[in-house]
Design an enzyme around this catalytic site. Structure first.
Site, PDB file in Angstrom:
ATOM      1  N   ARG A   1       1.042  -1.218   0.133  1.00  0.00           N
ATOM      2  CA  ARG A   1       0.078  -0.002   0.117  1.00  0.00           C
ATOM      3  C   ARG A   1       0.937   1.245   0.133  1.00  0.00           C
ATOM      4  NH1 ARG A   1      -0.444   4.573   2.652  1.00  0.00           N
ATOM      5  NH2 ARG A   1       0.068   3.619   4.367  1.00  0.00           N
ATOM      6  N   ASP A   2       1.722   1.579   1.047  1.00  0.00           N
ATOM      7  CA  ASP A   2       2.479   2.569   1.158  1.00  0.00           C
ATOM      8  C   ASP A   2       3.446   2.726   0.097  1.00  0.00           C
ATOM      9  OD1 ASP A   2       3.237   4.901   2.222  1.00  0.00           O
ATOM     10  OD2 ASP A   2       3.865   4.282   4.361  1.00  0.00           O
TER      11      ASP A   2
ATOM     12  N   HIS B   1       6.540   4.225  12.792  1.00  0.00           N
ATOM     13  CA  HIS B   1       6.537   4.277  11.320  1.00  0.00           C
ATOM     14  C   HIS B   1       7.539   5.299  10.887  1.00  0.00           C
ATOM     15  CE1 HIS B   1       4.443   3.923   7.207  1.00  0.00           C
ATOM     16  NE2 HIS B   1       5.069   5.166   7.210  1.00  0.00           N
TER      17      HIS B   1
ATOM     18  N   HIS C   1      10.402   6.734   8.082  1.00  0.00           N
ATOM     19  CA  HIS C   1      11.058   6.945   6.650  1.00  0.00           C
ATOM     20  C   HIS C   1      12.624   7.110   6.940  1.00  0.00           C
ATOM     21  CE1 HIS C   1       6.971   7.760   4.528  1.00  0.00           C
ATOM     22  NE2 HIS C   1       6.740   7.276   5.463  1.00  0.00           N
TER      23      HIS C   1
ATOM     24  N   CYS D   1       5.998  10.190   0.771  1.00  0.00           N
ATOM     25  CA  CYS D   1       4.891  10.808   1.189  1.00  0.00           C
ATOM     26  C   CYS D   1       4.364  11.797   0.108  1.00  0.00           C
ATOM     27  CB  CYS D   1       5.079  11.752   2.373  1.00  0.00           C
ATOM     28  SG  CYS D   1       3.796  12.851   2.846  1.00  0.00           S
TER      29      CYS D   1
ATOM     30  N   ASN E   1      10.110   4.599   3.062  1.00  0.00           N
ATOM     31  CA  ASN E   1      10.091   4.044   4.222  1.00  0.00           C
ATOM     32  C   ASN E   1      11.351   3.231   4.465  1.00  0.00           C
ATOM     33  OD1 ASN E   1       6.787   4.021   5.084  1.00  0.00           O
ATOM     34  ND2 ASN E   1       7.114   3.832   2.803  1.00  0.00           N
TER      35      ASN E   1
END
Length: 307
Positions: free
Chosen positions: A16-17, A210, A212, A243, A252
């Site tokens: 997803r991310d 979470h 990055h 992002c 990430n």
């Protein structure tokens, strides 16, 4: 130094991310193949897709097809991101394929408006409707507070503000709170102090980090979070992701880099590093470019682990 945990939870968020930031549309069969590879690495939690408007994130327009097609073992808890009640409605249409949902907002007013075109208060009000409905449907719920460690537009974000938002989301039904270093602004000292305080400020729920790797401090921040009492992390295979706002917010932390470091430190994840590297190599082939993962390039410290 604080005592480190013997094991940690790792949620893979790459499908997803990671995928949503790819400029070229990834074919659905390729997404399914990568999800299936990841699901057999030993990872126990995976964010597979998101139910967002196709015109907002075209890359995830095939959310339903990926969910319904991918062969995911029962022991893997499948999560999807939902931005609002409409997204939850979409997810509930595939309830038998989903175990968890994640919701999100930013601690920073400016970032939240640029990301979802809402004030923070408007976002909280919406999530206060989404979270109870998800719980009633039997889904586990995670709320992610983005820009928890700093905002590229506003600068410093006070931890007290982040914790206040987190407590409201827990009161609404969040069983887990993720704190996002959305554009890679955190530093290890800040992270250690943050998670040391978070345990007391937001009790009774799982707290997740979470990070990055925008400025190369991702794994240093993981160690600091561990020292602060955090034992749950989100990461993306191949260091995919970033992002959407602003420019320059790169990926990430790579799941294979995270797992490699933790295993070398004697901290268990349950994840097979060799299989994880296989998934990242396949992603590299599908995307047609090198990925940012260090372990993918250098190999693990113990080459036999990826034989």
């Amino acid at each position: 130094m604080s005592r480190l945990p013997a094991s940690v939870h790792v949620r893979e968020v790459g499908p997803r991310d990671g995928f949503q930031n790819e400029p070229d549309i990834i074919a659905t069969p390729d997404k399914v193949r990568l999800v299936e590879l990841l699901a057999r690495t030993g990872v126990r939690r995976m964010e597979v897709t998101s139910f967002v408007r196709a015109d907002v994130i075209p890359q995830l327009a095939d959310a339903a097809d990926v969910l319904e097609t991918a062969d995911i073992p029962d022991e893997v808890s499948v999560s999807v991101l939902v931005p609002n009640e409409r997204g939850l409605d979409g997810a509930l249409g595939h309830r038998e394929r989903i175990d968890e949902i994640s919701v999100f907002l930013s601690a920073s007013e400016t970032h939240n408006r640029k990301n979802v075109n809402r004030s923070v208060e408007e976002s909280i009000a919406g999530l206060e409707r989404v979270l109870p409905r998800a719980r009633e449907a039997g889904l586990r719920t995670e709320a992610v507070v983005a820009t928890s460690f700093g905002c590229p537009y506003e600068g410093h974000v006070a931890p007290a503000r982040v914790f206040e938002i987190a407590r409201r989301l827990v009161a609404a039904g969040a069983q887990e709170v993720g704190f996002g270093d959305t554009t890679g602004m955190a530093n290890p000292l800040q992270v250690r102090e943050f998670f040391t305080a978070a345990t007391a400020e937001v009790p009774g729920v799982e707290l997740t980090a979470h990070f990055h790797n925008t400025r190369g401090q991702g794994l240093a921040n993981v160690l600091a979070a561990l020292e602060g009492g955090c034992a749950s992390f989100e990461s993306s295979f191949g260091e995919l992701g970033g992002c959407p706002v602003p420019a320059g917010a790169t990926g990430n932390i790579a799941t294979e880099d995270l797992v490699s470091m933790l295993h070398e430190m004697g901290i268990e994840t349950g994840i097979d590093l060799g299989r994880l590297l296989e998934a990242s190599r396949e992603a590299q082939r599908i995307l047609g470019r090198p990925l940012g993962s260090h372990t993918l390039v250098a190999g693990p410290v113990d080459w036999n682990a990826a034989a």
